[in-house]
Write a protein that holds these residues in place. Structure first.
Motif, PDB file in Angstrom:
ATOM      1  N   VAL A 136      -5.742   8.534   6.412  1.00  0.00           N
ATOM      2  CA  VAL A 136      -5.890   8.517   7.871  1.00  0.00           C
ATOM      3  C   VAL A 136      -4.521   8.689   8.515  1.00  0.00           C
ATOM      4  O   VAL A 136      -3.578   7.952   8.198  1.00  0.00           O
ATOM      5  CB  VAL A 136      -6.534   7.197   8.355  1.00  0.00           C
ATOM      6  CG1 VAL A 136      -6.626   7.189   9.880  1.00  0.00           C
ATOM      7  CG2 VAL A 136      -7.912   7.023   7.756  1.00  0.00           C
ATOM      8  N   GLY A 137      -4.416   9.680   9.382  1.00  0.00           N
ATOM      9  CA  GLY A 137      -3.199   9.892  10.157  1.00  0.00           C
ATOM     10  C   GLY A 137      -3.484   9.817  11.645  1.00  0.00           C
ATOM     11  O   GLY A 137      -4.633   9.631  12.067  1.00  0.00           O
ATOM     12  N   PHE A 191       4.434  -1.062   3.473  1.00  0.00           N
ATOM     13  CA  PHE A 191       3.284  -1.589   4.207  1.00  0.00           C
ATOM     14  C   PHE A 191       2.588  -2.624   3.346  1.00  0.00           C
ATOM     15  O   PHE A 191       2.062  -2.308   2.275  1.00  0.00           O
ATOM     16  CB  PHE A 191       2.322  -0.455   4.572  1.00  0.00           C
ATOM     17  CG  PHE A 191       1.290  -0.831   5.594  1.00  0.00           C
ATOM     18  CD1 PHE A 191       1.583  -0.751   6.948  1.00  0.00           C
ATOM     19  CD2 PHE A 191       0.034  -1.270   5.218  1.00  0.00           C
ATOM     20  CE1 PHE A 191       0.636  -1.084   7.900  1.00  0.00           C
ATOM     21  CE2 PHE A 191      -0.917  -1.605   6.155  1.00  0.00           C
ATOM     22  CZ  PHE A 191      -0.616  -1.508   7.503  1.00  0.00           C
ATOM     23  N   ILE A 192       2.582  -3.876   3.809  1.00  0.00           N
ATOM     24  CA  ILE A 192       1.939  -4.974   3.094  1.00  0.00           C
ATOM     25  C   ILE A 192       0.634  -5.295   3.822  1.00  0.00           C
ATOM     26  O   ILE A 192       0.646  -5.828   4.931  1.00  0.00           O
ATOM     27  CB  ILE A 192       2.846  -6.219   3.038  1.00  0.00           C
ATOM     28  CG1 ILE A 192       4.182  -5.872   2.381  1.00  0.00           C
ATOM     29  CG2 ILE A 192       2.166  -7.348   2.286  1.00  0.00           C
ATOM     30  CD1 ILE A 192       5.177  -7.018   2.385  1.00  0.00           C
ATOM     31  N   VAL A 240       0.849  -1.198   0.000  1.00  0.00           N
ATOM     32  CA  VAL A 240       0.000   0.000   0.000  1.00  0.00           C
ATOM     33  C   VAL A 240       0.879   1.241   0.000  1.00  0.00           C
ATOM     34  O   VAL A 240       1.861   1.328   0.757  1.00  0.00           O
ATOM     35  CB  VAL A 240      -0.936   0.007   1.226  1.00  0.00           C
ATOM     36  CG1 VAL A 240      -1.830   1.235   1.207  1.00  0.00           C
ATOM     37  CG2 VAL A 240      -1.782  -1.258   1.251  1.00  0.00           C
ATOM     38  N   ALA A 241       0.519   2.189  -0.847  1.00  0.00           N
ATOM     39  CA  ALA A 241       1.207   3.480  -0.866  1.00  0.00           C
ATOM     40  C   ALA A 241       0.658   4.368   0.244  1.00  0.00           C
ATOM     41  O   ALA A 241      -0.560   4.397   0.469  1.00  0.00           O
ATOM     42  CB  ALA A 241       1.019   4.156  -2.218  1.00  0.00           C
ATOM     43  N   ALA A 292      -3.802   0.993  12.542  1.00  0.00           N
ATOM     44  CA  ALA A 292      -2.925   0.370  11.547  1.00  0.00           C
ATOM     45  C   ALA A 292      -2.836   1.236  10.297  1.00  0.00           C
ATOM     46  O   ALA A 292      -1.758   1.380   9.703  1.00  0.00           O
ATOM     47  CB  ALA A 292      -3.452  -1.025  11.204  1.00  0.00           C
ATOM     48  N   LYS A 293      -3.956   1.834   9.873  1.00  0.00           N
ATOM     49  CA  LYS A 293      -3.926   2.721   8.715  1.00  0.00           C
ATOM     50  C   LYS A 293      -3.040   3.930   8.981  1.00  0.00           C
ATOM     51  O   LYS A 293      -2.281   4.357   8.096  1.00  0.00           O
ATOM     52  CB  LYS A 293      -5.347   3.186   8.387  1.00  0.00           C
ATOM     53  CG  LYS A 293      -6.253   2.103   7.835  1.00  0.00           C
ATOM     54  CD  LYS A 293      -7.637   2.673   7.544  1.00  0.00           C
ATOM     55  CE  LYS A 293      -8.570   1.605   6.993  1.00  0.00           C
ATOM     56  NZ  LYS A 293      -9.935   2.158   6.724  1.00  0.00           N
ATOM     57  N   ALA A 294      -3.129   4.477  10.190  1.00  0.00           N
ATOM     58  CA  ALA A 294      -2.300   5.632  10.523  1.00  0.00           C
ATOM     59  C   ALA A 294      -0.821   5.256  10.541  1.00  0.00           C
ATOM     60  O   ALA A 294       0.035   6.043  10.106  1.00  0.00           O
ATOM     61  CB  ALA A 294      -2.723   6.201  11.876  1.00  0.00           C
TER      62      ALA A 294
END
Length: 412
Positions: free
Chosen positions: A108-109, A175-176, A101-102, A164-166
């Protein structure tokens, strides 16, 4: 004469054997792979996966390079010593590379998360910084290196996946985002090869974070009656996680972290939990966290001048962050629904609806089932803590009594 004839026959036999061996090796090394690719029914699928994976990795590398050129600092996590064009990936690594993932694809931060400041700070200090900037922790040796595994656990809807997104957005590491379907193949043994490809690709792209949502479904407790293929996948995963290949030639651990999220921690295998030394409980939000969530969710929503956000934060005790968001969504629909019905009753066309004439949201919009959603039906009943069930007088910080915190609000 007989000796000469036998010598010629022996020499001819040796030449035939040598020719046959040479033909065999030439066929195995050159012709067989070509024919296998040519006759492979999935050849086109593998080629498309290879092209998409390379394009995805190139885009991620280009975005990192642009971030550095725009004034960002090149940390060890943002430097890519090996160009994507130079990476040699097999067909299984190409499938996994599609899950990389880029950071710019994730909006989301850490600032978008209501509360959880303690967990966020520890995630930064003990995971992100050692993973992406190991030179800052070199004085501590392997003790200060990033842990091999991190687990986020707690009730559903409390922000585990959002955390996890942040991390993916702000870490700068590869990030895989590993899906269950990625490791599922119809051919026996291919799932094991995909697991191996996950770690081999992470090793080539390190520093890397492997994220597994609902990790209990993939790496649950091993049982005697489960399918053999499932047990083999778990064994392969654990072997590669901290096996012989988890360190380099100098003895330094690989900069690879497995990040998992679950709301059923008791269903995870004990050997997996042992490989995740960092465990962060993400509980139901407290009052301050609920207030922060409401501020984020209702930030751009028009509110009535008498709207009391503290009151809503108190009466939503016991609700998760996801429940609060859905309650705000349903409450925001109440004034819009009223305006649409009034507009329709007047006989005017729906195309002439003016959103500026919709009133602001009020406190009473959160009560009563008007939209069939998460709107509060009545005052939530607090759930007793474990200590209270045992007859102790102490109360748990996780549960709050909204009746003790209620502030009377007159109807608008």
């Amino acid at each position: 004469m007989n000796d000469q004839k036998r010598a010629k026959d022996l020499l001819s036999g040796l030449m035939i054997v040598a020719g046959a061996l040479s033909t065999y090796f030439l066929f195995r090394e050159f012709a067989a792979p070509y024919l296998a690719k040519l006759l492979d029914p999935d050849r086109e699928k593998h080629e498309q996966a290879r092209l998409r994976a390379q394009a995805n990795l190139q885009r991620i590398q280009r975005s990192k390079r642009e971030a550095i050129d725009d004034g960002g600092h090149a940390t060890d996590g943002s430097r890519q010593t090996t160009k994507v064009e130079e990476l040699v990936l097999n067909e299984y690594e190409n499938q996994v590379a599609l899950e990389v993932v880029a950071p710019e694809d994730i909006p989301v931060g850490f600032d978008d998360i209501g509360g959880l400041e303690d967990i966020i700070e520890e995630l930064k200090e003990s995971i992100i910084y050692p993973l992406t900037m190991p030179h800052l922790y070199s004085h501590g040796g392997p003790l200060l290196s990033a842990p091999s595994g991190v687990l986020l656990y707690g009730p559903p809807g409390c922000g585990k996946t959002m955390l996890a997104k942040a991390v993916a957005h702000e870490s700068g590491a590869s990030f895989i985002n590993l899906h269950i379907s990625t490791l599922t193949e119809k051919w026996y043994g291919d799932s094991n090869k995909l697991v191996r490809a996950v770690f081999s690709l992470a090793l080539k792209l390190q520093p890397a974070i492997i994220f597994i949502d609902e990790i209990d479904a993939v790496l649950g407790t091993r049982r005697s009656g489960e399918h053999e293929a499932s047990g083999m996948v778990k064994a392969e995963f654990m072997t590669l996680w901290d096996g012989l290949t988890s360190t380099n030639a100098a003895g330094k651990p690989s900069r690879i972290v497995v990040l998992g999220a679950t709301n059923r921690i008791n269903d995870i295998d004990e050997a997996i939990l042992r490989r995740m030394p960092k465990k962060f409980p993400v509980p139901l939000p407290g009052k301050e966290q609920r207030l922060r969530i409401l501020q984020l969710v209702l930030g751009d929503t028009r509110r009535d001048p008498e709207f009391n956000m503290d009151y809503i934060a108190k009466v939503t005790a016991g609700m998760s962050g996801s429940d609060i968001k859905e309650a705000c969504r349903d409450a925001a629909m109440v004034p819009m629904r009223e305006y649409i019905r009034e507009h329709r009753a007047s006989g005017a066309a729906m195309s002439s609806v003016d959103p500026q004439r919709v009133r602001g949201i009020r406190n009473e919009d959160f009560f009563g089932r008007r939209g069939g959603g998460q709107i509060l039906m009545e005052m939530p009943t607090p759930q007793p803590s474990t200590a209270n069930r045992r007859g102790k007088s102490s109360s748990s910080d996780q549960w709050e009594d909204p009746e003790d915190e209620m502030v009377p609000v007159s109807p608008s």
